[in-house]
Design a protein around this motif. Sequence first.
Motif, short mmCIF file in Angstrom:
data_model
loop_
_atom_site.label_atom_id
_atom_site.label_comp_id
_atom_site.label_asym_id
_atom_site.label_seq_id
_atom_site.Cartn_x
_atom_site.Cartn_y
_atom_site.Cartn_z
N UNK A 166 50.72 -10.36 14.41
CA UNK A 166 50.07 -11.25 13.05
C UNK A 166 51.14 -11.16 12.42
N UNK A 167 51.09 -11.73 10.79
CA UNK A 167 51.84 -11.69 9.61
C UNK A 167 51.86 -10.46 8.56
N UNK A 168 53.44 -9.65 8.16
CA UNK A 168 53.35 -8.61 7.68
C UNK A 168 54.14 -9.57 5.72
N UNK A 169 53.74 -9.20 4.86
CA UNK A 169 54.80 -9.20 3.48
C UNK A 169 54.65 -8.45 3.14
N UNK A 170 55.31 -7.57 2.58
CA UNK A 170 55.60 -6.98 1.29
C UNK A 170 56.78 -6.49 0.61
N UNK A 171 56.34 -7.01 -0.59
CA UNK A 171 57.41 -6.83 -2.22
C UNK A 171 58.03 -5.83 -2.30
N UNK A 196 54.55 1.91 -9.39
CA UNK A 196 54.97 0.99 -9.25
C UNK A 196 54.34 0.24 -8.82
N UNK A 197 54.75 -0.84 -8.52
CA UNK A 197 53.98 -1.84 -7.93
C UNK A 197 54.43 -2.95 -6.96
N UNK A 198 53.75 -3.14 -6.02
CA UNK A 198 54.56 -4.01 -4.67
C UNK A 198 52.96 -5.44 -4.24
N UNK A 199 53.51 -5.86 -3.83
CA UNK A 199 52.49 -6.66 -3.59
C UNK A 199 52.42 -6.91 -1.46
N UNK A 200 51.21 -7.15 -1.42
CA UNK A 200 51.72 -7.06 0.01
C UNK A 200 50.49 -8.33 0.69
N UNK A 201 50.84 -8.40 1.66
CA UNK A 201 50.40 -9.62 2.78
C UNK A 201 49.84 -9.73 3.92
N UNK A 231 47.19 -8.15 -1.05
CA UNK A 231 46.95 -6.59 -1.54
C UNK A 231 47.73 -6.00 -2.62
N UNK A 232 47.80 -4.81 -3.45
CA UNK A 232 48.05 -4.07 -4.44
C UNK A 232 48.84 -2.96 -4.21
N UNK A 233 49.93 -2.41 -3.64
CA UNK A 233 50.22 -0.80 -3.86
C UNK A 233 50.99 -0.36 -4.80
N UNK A 234 49.94 0.63 -5.11
CA UNK A 234 50.94 1.20 -6.19
C UNK A 234 50.98 2.39 -6.23
N UNK A 272 45.81 1.48 -2.52
CA UNK A 272 46.22 0.32 -2.15
C UNK A 272 45.01 -0.78 -2.51
N UNK A 273 44.54 -1.73 -3.34
CA UNK A 273 43.83 -2.34 -3.56
C UNK A 273 43.99 -3.86 -3.43
N UNK A 274 42.34 -4.12 -3.45
CA UNK A 274 42.15 -6.08 -3.09
C UNK A 274 41.46 -6.27 -3.67
N UNK A 275 42.11 -7.79 -3.85
CA UNK A 275 42.03 -8.43 -4.50
C UNK A 275 40.66 -9.35 -4.57
#
Length: 190
Positions: A34-39, A57-62, A68-71, A130-133
Amino acid sequence: MIKQFLKLLLLLTSLHVFSQTPCDYSTNVVDSIGKYKSTKEYIVHERVFGGNSSYLFFSLVSTDDTPSLNIQYIQKSKDFIKAICFDKTSKLFIQLINGKIITLVHLDQENCGTSVRDEKGFNNRISSGVFLFTKGSLEDLKTSTISFIRIKSITETQDFIFKKEFVSEMDGKTYRPESYFLDTLHCISD
C-alpha cells in the motif's frame, strides 16, 4: 474585465500554493502492500519553566489515503510525572480562529506511553496518540488557523493555546503552530 478577473484569480491561486510549506516527510513509501506517508514531527506547543519542560509534537500521516494526526507529548521533570493514557474514548478537539470546533477520535488502541529516567536524574514521560479525522474536518482545517486544542485522554483533559509563532528553546527554530494544518495538509491529501 474578464482578463483582469482571470489575472486576479491566477494571482490568488499562486499565492495560496506558494504560501504552503514544502512537504518534509519522515516516511513516504509506495509498495505492493500500500501507500504510507508521514510528515516529520513539528513542535506545536512548548513550555519550559522552573526546571520542568513539555513539548507537543504533531505529524500528519496518510495510510492508503486514510489521513490521521499523530501526536507525541513529551514531559521532563525531576518530579514524578503521571501517565497519560489514550484509548478509543479519547478525543482531540481543535478550535479554529473562526470559532468552529473540530473533533478527532483516537484509534481503537490503548496506549499509556513510556517513562524513562535520564542520566541527569530527570523523569521523562513520552505519550503518543493516533487521532483520526472525522468527515468534513479536513475541509474545515484547510480554511482557518487554530486557536486552541483540548486533548481528552482516559486520565485527564489538557488544554493548549496555540501561538501564531514562537522560537523553540529546544532547537532555536521558529514554529508557526496556528497555521500547522494550513501549511501541511497538502502533504497527505492529493
